[in-house]
Design an enzyme around this catalytic site. Structure first.
Site, PDB file in Angstrom:
ATOM      1  N   TYR A 231       3.374   9.028 -11.582  1.00 57.76           N
ATOM      2  CA  TYR A 231       2.506   8.297 -10.651  1.00 57.76           C
ATOM      3  C   TYR A 231       1.711   7.218 -11.394  1.00 57.76           C
ATOM      4  CZ  TYR A 231      -1.326   7.509  -7.304  1.00 57.76           C
ATOM      5  OH  TYR A 231      -2.239   6.937  -6.447  1.00 57.76           O
TER       6      TYR A 231
ATOM      7  N   ASN B 251       0.805  -1.225   0.000  1.00 61.07           N
ATOM      8  CA  ASN B 251       0.000   0.000   0.000  1.00 61.07           C
ATOM      9  C   ASN B 251       0.840   1.279   0.000  1.00 61.07           C
ATOM     10  OD1 ASN B 251      -2.440   1.776   0.889  1.00 61.07           O
ATOM     11  ND2 ASN B 251      -0.941   2.030   2.534  1.00 61.07           N
TER      12      ASN B 251
ATOM     13  N   SER C  63      -4.325   2.584  -8.450  1.00 63.47           N
ATOM     14  CA  SER C  63      -5.141   3.808  -8.452  1.00 63.47           C
ATOM     15  C   SER C  63      -5.995   3.850  -9.713  1.00 63.47           C
ATOM     16  CB  SER C  63      -4.239   5.039  -8.425  1.00 63.47           C
ATOM     17  OG  SER C  63      -4.989   6.193  -8.738  1.00 63.47           O
TER      18      SER C  63
ATOM     19  N   ALA D 108       2.310   5.913 -14.294  1.00 66.90           N
ATOM     20  CA  ALA D 108       3.205   4.853 -14.793  1.00 66.90           C
ATOM     21  C   ALA D 108       3.461   3.830 -13.684  1.00 66.90           C
ATOM     22  CB  ALA D 108       4.519   5.458 -15.276  1.00 66.90           C
ATOM     23  N   SER D 109       3.673   4.322 -12.457  1.00 68.63           N
ATOM     24  CA  SER D 109       3.940   3.391 -11.346  1.00 68.63           C
ATOM     25  C   SER D 109       2.702   2.564 -11.023  1.00 68.63           C
ATOM     26  CB  SER D 109       4.429   4.155 -10.104  1.00 68.63           C
ATOM     27  OG  SER D 109       3.369   4.851  -9.463  1.00 68.63           O
ATOM     28  N   LYS D 110       1.528   3.198 -11.063  1.00 70.33           N
ATOM     29  CA  LYS D 110       0.299   2.483 -10.698  1.00 70.33           C
ATOM     30  C   LYS D 110      -0.123   1.483 -11.781  1.00 70.33           C
ATOM     31  CE  LYS D 110      -0.198   4.146  -6.635  1.00 70.33           C
ATOM     32  NZ  LYS D 110      -0.049   3.262  -5.476  1.00 70.33           N
TER      33      LYS D 110
HETATM   34  N1  LIG Z   1      -5.963   8.722  -1.142  1.00 73.60           N
HETATM   35  C1  LIG Z   1      -6.367   8.521  -2.376  1.00 73.60           C
HETATM   36  O1  LIG Z   1      -7.251   9.225  -2.881  1.00 73.60           O
HETATM   37  C2  LIG Z   1      -5.771   7.405  -3.206  1.00 73.60           C
HETATM   38  C3  LIG Z   1      -6.347   7.123  -4.459  1.00 73.60           C
HETATM   39  C4  LIG Z   1      -5.819   6.111  -5.231  1.00 73.60           C
HETATM   40  C5  LIG Z   1      -4.731   5.372  -4.768  1.00 73.60           C
HETATM   41  N2  LIG Z   1      -4.185   5.671  -3.554  1.00 73.60           N
HETATM   42  C6  LIG Z   1      -3.034   4.874  -3.131  1.00 73.60           C
HETATM   43  O2  LIG Z   1      -3.271   4.331  -1.858  1.00 73.60           O
HETATM   44  C7  LIG Z   1      -2.048   4.220  -1.139  1.00 73.60           C
HETATM   45  C8  LIG Z   1      -2.199   4.923   0.197  1.00 73.60           C
HETATM   46  O3  LIG Z   1      -2.562   6.260  -0.039  1.00 73.60           O
HETATM   47  P1  LIG Z   1      -3.046   7.233   1.130  1.00 73.60           P
HETATM   48  O4  LIG Z   1      -3.912   8.251   0.504  1.00 73.60           O
HETATM   49  O5  LIG Z   1      -3.530   6.457   2.278  1.00 73.60           O
HETATM   50  O6  LIG Z   1      -1.648   7.941   1.466  1.00 73.60           O
HETATM   51  P2  LIG Z   1      -1.147   8.634   2.824  1.00 73.60           P
HETATM   52  O7  LIG Z   1      -0.142   9.646   2.415  1.00 73.60           O
HETATM   53  O8  LIG Z   1      -2.295   9.034   3.667  1.00 73.60           O
HETATM   54  O9  LIG Z   1      -0.405   7.419   3.564  1.00 73.60           O
HETATM   55  C9  LIG Z   1       0.656   6.762   2.944  1.00 73.60           C
HETATM   56  C10 LIG Z   1       1.571   6.163   3.992  1.00 73.60           C
HETATM   57  O10 LIG Z   1       2.653   5.545   3.302  1.00 73.60           O
HETATM   58  C11 LIG Z   1       3.845   5.859   3.984  1.00 73.60           C
HETATM   59  N3  LIG Z   1       5.001   5.762   3.101  1.00 73.60           N
HETATM   60  C12 LIG Z   1       5.373   6.596   2.112  1.00 73.60           C
HETATM   61  N4  LIG Z   1       6.504   6.153   1.540  1.00 73.60           N
HETATM   62  C13 LIG Z   1       6.855   5.011   2.185  1.00 73.60           C
HETATM   63  C14 LIG Z   1       7.931   4.098   2.053  1.00 73.60           C
HETATM   64  N5  LIG Z   1       8.903   4.281   1.152  1.00 73.60           N
HETATM   65  N6  LIG Z   1       7.960   3.029   2.865  1.00 73.60           N
HETATM   66  C15 LIG Z   1       7.001   2.827   3.803  1.00 73.60           C
HETATM   67  N7  LIG Z   1       5.966   3.661   3.978  1.00 73.60           N
HETATM   68  C16 LIG Z   1       5.896   4.750   3.174  1.00 73.60           C
HETATM   69  C17 LIG Z   1       3.630   7.274   4.511  1.00 73.60           C
HETATM   70  O11 LIG Z   1       4.515   7.564   5.580  1.00 73.60           O
HETATM   71  C18 LIG Z   1       2.165   7.220   4.933  1.00 73.60           C
HETATM   72  O12 LIG Z   1       2.033   6.833   6.274  1.00 73.60           O
HETATM   73  C19 LIG Z   1      -0.971   4.846  -2.039  1.00 73.60           C
HETATM   74  O13 LIG Z   1      -0.290   3.825  -2.722  1.00 73.60           O
HETATM   75  C20 LIG Z   1      -1.772   5.704  -2.995  1.00 73.60           C
HETATM   76  O14 LIG Z   1      -1.143   5.892  -4.216  1.00 73.60           O
HETATM   77  C21 LIG Z   1      -4.678   6.676  -2.765  1.00 73.60           C
END
Ligand SMILES: NC(=O)c1ccc[n+]([C@@H]2O[C@H](COP(=O)([O-])OP(=O)(O)OC[C@H]3O[C@@H](n4cnc5c(N)ncnc54)[C@H](O)[C@@H]3O)[C@@H](O)[C@H]2O)c1
Length: 251
Positions: free
Chosen positions: A157, A92, A144, A159-161
């Site tokens: 982003y 995640n 995502s 590209a990674s997803k």
């Molecule tokens: N929030 C959204 O709208 C959304 C939408 C689509 C996808 N996502 C994906 O869901 C996932 C979580 O997103 P979120 O919104 O909860 O993000 P967030 O920023 O609230 O939380 C992400 C967590 O990941 C941790 N983190 C970052 N880099 C790290 C690393 N190298 N190693 C370990 N931990 C690390 C951060 O410290 C943070 O606690 C992500 O992959 C994001 O791309 C989020």
């Protein structure tokens, strides 16, 4: 229905200190899992683990950068020595800063791919041999819905997803004969504490307007689908990407 759904299952969740990862860690613990919460934010991660344990759940926090094998390994080793198995891995951890392509630096591109995609390789590479040996396991990658929408200023982003979805499909075919399931979730715009760093109120309103569902998506909406994909209830589902986007993209 079997309750709790993850009784005594061992689950590793990356990026568990905030947002979606935190909701997954909390829900998994409520459902009986022994949770390994990994994050780079030690303070928030420790607080989460303490909080989960105070509520009667099982959670150990490990300060780990999901990109770096040597920082993730102690959590995997601990799980194997204490419980002898890992039942679920939730990839995640991720970041989503925006940057127009013309302004993007090599460093920004590399950092995005490292944190969002290489971390998936690193964590899966450490965990999957144990799953193969035990002939069971569930891996859920958090991608995502932007991959299906193709939004601007997110080429690194997206590209990674997209890479996560491709990785999911290939690994799913390789691992299914070993009893290991690999699936993916594509969340839409989810209401997290950190979203204010990247999105304005107008942009958030536009996201909701594009959904069929007229409300903000919550981290718990994603966590529940992740729970399903980590439990035996999804045993017929392999290599799939499930949108949790309130009906923004229908495929
Ligand atoms: N929030 C959204 O709208 C959304 C939408 C689509 C996808 N996502 C994906 O869901 C996932 C979580 O997103 P979120 O919104 O909860 O993000 P967030 O920023 O609230 O939380 C992400 C967590 O990941 C941790 N983190 C970052 N880099 C790290 C690393 N190298 N190693 C370990 N931990 C690390 C951060 O410290 C943070 O606690 C992500 O992959 C994001 O791309 C989020």
């Amino acid at each position: 229905m079997n309750h709790p759904l993850l009784k005594d299952k061992v689950a590793v969740v990356t990026g568990a200190a905030a947002g979606i990862g935190e909701a997954i860690a909390r829900l998994f613990a409520e459902e009986g899992a022994r949770v390994y919460a990994l994050d780079i934010h030690t303070e928030a991660g420790e607080a989460l683990a303490t909080n989960i344990r105070a509520a009667g759940g099982s959670c150990a926090f490990f300060a780990a950068d999901a990109r770096r094998k040597e920082t993730v390994e102690p959590a995997v080793d601990d799980a194997m020595s204490r419980f002898g198995r890992i039942d679920a891995l939730i990839n995640n951890a991720g970041i989503y800063p925006r940057r127009p392509f013309l302004e993007m630096t090599d460093e920004e591109w590399d950092e995005m791919l490292d944190i969002n995609l290489k971390s998936v390789y690193v964590c899966t590479k450490l965990v999957v041999p144990h799953m193969v040996k035990q002939r069971s396991g569930k891996i859920v990658n958090i991608s995502s819905v932007t991959f299906f929408k193709g939004l601007p200023n997110l080429s690194h982003y997206i590209a990674s997803k997209g890479g996560m979805i491709g990785f999911t499909r290939s690994l799913a075919r390789e691992m299914a004969p070993h009893g290991v399931y690999v699936n993916c979730i594509a969340p839409g715009g989810v209401q997290t504490e950190n979203e204010g760093r990247v999105a304005t109120q107008e942009e958030i309103a536009r996201i909701v307007a594009q959904q069929a569902l007229p409300r903000r998506l919550k981290p718990l909406d994603v966590a529940r689908v992740c729970l399903f994909l980590s439990s035996e209830w999804s045993d017929g589902i392999i290599g799939q990407t499930i949108n949790v986007d309130g009906g923004a993209v229908m495929k």
